[in-house]
Scaffold this motif. Structure first.
Motif, mmCIF file in Angstrom:
data_model
loop_
_atom_site.group_PDB
_atom_site.id
_atom_site.type_symbol
_atom_site.label_atom_id
_atom_site.label_comp_id
_atom_site.label_asym_id
_atom_site.label_seq_id
_atom_site.Cartn_x
_atom_site.Cartn_y
_atom_site.Cartn_z
ATOM 1 N N VAL A 187 -12.906 -4.873 -0.156
ATOM 2 C CA VAL A 187 -11.441 -4.954 -0.669
ATOM 3 C C VAL A 187 -10.322 -4.279 0.139
ATOM 4 C CG1 VAL A 187 -12.285 -5.391 -3.038
ATOM 5 C CG2 VAL A 187 -11.806 -2.967 -2.385
ATOM 6 N N HIS A 199 -6.980 -6.221 -0.756
ATOM 7 C CA HIS A 199 -7.102 -6.966 -2.214
ATOM 8 C C HIS A 199 -6.786 -6.076 -3.429
ATOM 9 C CE1 HIS A 199 -7.868 -10.559 -4.702
ATOM 10 N NE2 HIS A 199 -8.770 -9.773 -5.440
ATOM 11 N N SER A 200 -5.496 -5.750 -3.329
ATOM 12 C CA SER A 200 -5.241 -4.818 -4.390
ATOM 13 C C SER A 200 -5.887 -4.694 -5.674
ATOM 14 C CB SER A 200 -3.541 -4.458 -4.414
ATOM 15 O OG SER A 200 -2.998 -5.764 -5.112
ATOM 16 N N ARG A 201 -6.262 -5.934 -6.494
ATOM 17 C CA ARG A 201 -6.585 -5.953 -7.892
ATOM 18 C C ARG A 201 -7.905 -5.164 -7.976
ATOM 19 N NH1 ARG A 201 -4.671 -10.163 -11.015
ATOM 20 N NH2 ARG A 201 -3.123 -11.509 -10.038
ATOM 21 N N GLU A 220 -1.135 -7.129 1.702
ATOM 22 C CA GLU A 220 -2.031 -7.757 0.613
ATOM 23 C C GLU A 220 -2.521 -8.896 1.285
ATOM 24 O OE1 GLU A 220 -3.788 -7.834 -2.877
ATOM 25 O OE2 GLU A 220 -1.721 -6.630 -2.575
ATOM 26 N N GLU A 223 -4.460 -14.237 -2.287
ATOM 27 C CA GLU A 223 -5.373 -14.000 -3.594
ATOM 28 C C GLU A 223 -6.507 -15.307 -3.328
ATOM 29 O OE1 GLU A 223 -6.856 -12.935 -7.418
ATOM 30 O OE2 GLU A 223 -5.143 -11.929 -6.344
ATOM 31 N N PHE A 226 -9.029 -15.103 -0.624
ATOM 32 C CA PHE A 226 -9.886 -14.064 -1.186
ATOM 33 C C PHE A 226 -11.196 -14.582 -1.829
ATOM 34 C CE2 PHE A 226 -12.050 -10.842 -3.854
ATOM 35 C CZ PHE A 226 -12.247 -10.057 -2.957
ATOM 36 N N HIS A 227 -10.667 -15.493 -2.849
ATOM 37 C CA HIS A 227 -11.766 -16.226 -3.510
ATOM 38 C C HIS A 227 -12.629 -17.307 -3.012
ATOM 39 C CE1 HIS A 227 -10.822 -14.150 -7.538
ATOM 40 N NE2 HIS A 227 -9.795 -14.105 -7.033
ATOM 41 N N GLY A 231 -14.643 -13.332 -0.386
ATOM 42 C CA GLY A 231 -14.059 -11.994 -0.130
ATOM 43 C C GLY A 231 -14.364 -11.615 1.063
ATOM 44 N N LEU A 234 -11.240 -10.523 3.829
ATOM 45 C CA LEU A 234 -10.917 -9.220 4.029
ATOM 46 C C LEU A 234 -11.821 -8.193 4.858
ATOM 47 C CD1 LEU A 234 -8.923 -7.115 2.232
ATOM 48 C CD2 LEU A 234 -9.021 -9.359 1.542
ATOM 49 N N THR A 253 -4.612 -15.528 5.614
ATOM 50 C CA THR A 253 -4.931 -14.147 5.605
ATOM 51 C C THR A 253 -4.370 -13.853 7.095
ATOM 52 O OG1 THR A 253 -6.733 -14.390 4.336
ATOM 53 C CG2 THR A 253 -6.578 -12.461 5.748
#
Length: 291
Positions: A187, A199-201, A220, A223, A226-227, A231, A234, A253
């Protein structure tokens, strides 16, 4: 002149520990090793070779671990089993039981290369290198999840405090569960000393606040990517500050990094990285980074 010492995430990498996958990966049971449907051993080996060529082309010297059919198919992810400091190497203890033999493999390789082993984690301690991040040369951050624990942080402090290094632990969320691999560096990816892709969440709030206090620019990542990448968008590795490698296929990204002045080079990594849960950062253990 010292040929080891790495207390930075992004200073120019001049020497690195890597292991080319071979028979152990070919014989790996995907279900046992938690590899997914992207897995194709021969394709993964070819993708690794292309990645290694990019690393070598940067001028980085590669210290090779050999796959002699020892069955340690995850050992290609050399980041996890040891930590290099200016005082020497620390042999870690793996949170994934199938990887328990890797630290001693690193230890033998370092000793043969003239790199002193400063110490090793013992007993109940667990730390995997993918959970470690140098915030600065005196501060090592460890993500505490299913692969690394507080006893590991305690033992690292005992080994590293005498050398001017403080180790801080931050709790990670459950996310994909015990079998999945959410490392801290799943992350957070430093791109330069003061620029991180995040990935701030999934970042611990206290660590987020500490990075902001340090004046770090946090970029950032998208989102959705990332999914879609499991992951791995990142997982970006700097060869030097602002000059990075990542797996192909995630243009959003890449674009957000390039907008911040980061040079990005890509390689195909679906059968290697997305399948086996480890990107270019995981595939490399920097032995020497020099400012």
């Amino acid at each position: 002149m010292s040929r080891y010492g790495c207390q930075s995430m992004a200073a120019p990498m001049t020497r690195v520990l890597m292991r080319r996958p071979g028979e152990s990966l070919r014989r790996a049971d995907p279900a046992e090793w938690h590899y997914n449907d992207y897995f194709d051993a021969e394709k993964a080996i070819a993708q690794y070779d292309a990645f290694a060529e990019l690393v070598a082309a940067s001028g980085t010297e590669i210290l090779w671990l050999e796959d002699a059919g020892d069955g340690l198919s995850d050992a290609m992810f050399t980041r996890d089993a040891s930590l290099i400091t200016r005082a020497g190497a620390v042999l870690l203890r793996m949170g994934k039981p199938l990887r328990a033999g890797e630290p001693e493999l690193h230890g033998r390789t370092y000793e043969a290369a003239g790199i002193p082993v400063l110490g090793r984690l013992t007993g109940d301690a667990r730390v995997e290198g993918g959970d470690t991040l140098w915030l600065d040369e005196h501060t090592l951050v460890v993500g505490l999840g299913f692969r690394s624990n507080r006893e590991g942080v305690r033992q690292l402090n005992a080994l590293l405090n005498p050398h001017g290094i403080e180790v801080l632990g931050f709790d990670l969320p459950v996310w994909g569960g015990e079998a999945a691999c959410l490392h801290l560096m799943s992350v957070i990816s430093p791109l330069a000393e003061d620029v991180y892709l995040v990935h701030s969440r999934l970042i611990p709030a206290a660590l987020w606040s500490l990075m902001k206090e340090r004046g770090i620019t946090l970029i950032e990542a998208p989102e959705a990517e990332f999914h879609d990448s499991l992951g791995l968008n990142l997982n970006v590795m700097p060869l030097s500050p602002g000059d990075c490698l990542m797996i192909d296929g995630f243009p959003g990204t890449r674009t957000v990094m390039e907008r911040h002045g980061i040079r990005v080079r890509t390689f195909a990594g679906d059968a290697l990285c997305m399948a086996c849960e480890g990107g270019p950062t995981c595939l490399t253990n920097p032995i020497l980074r020099e400012a």
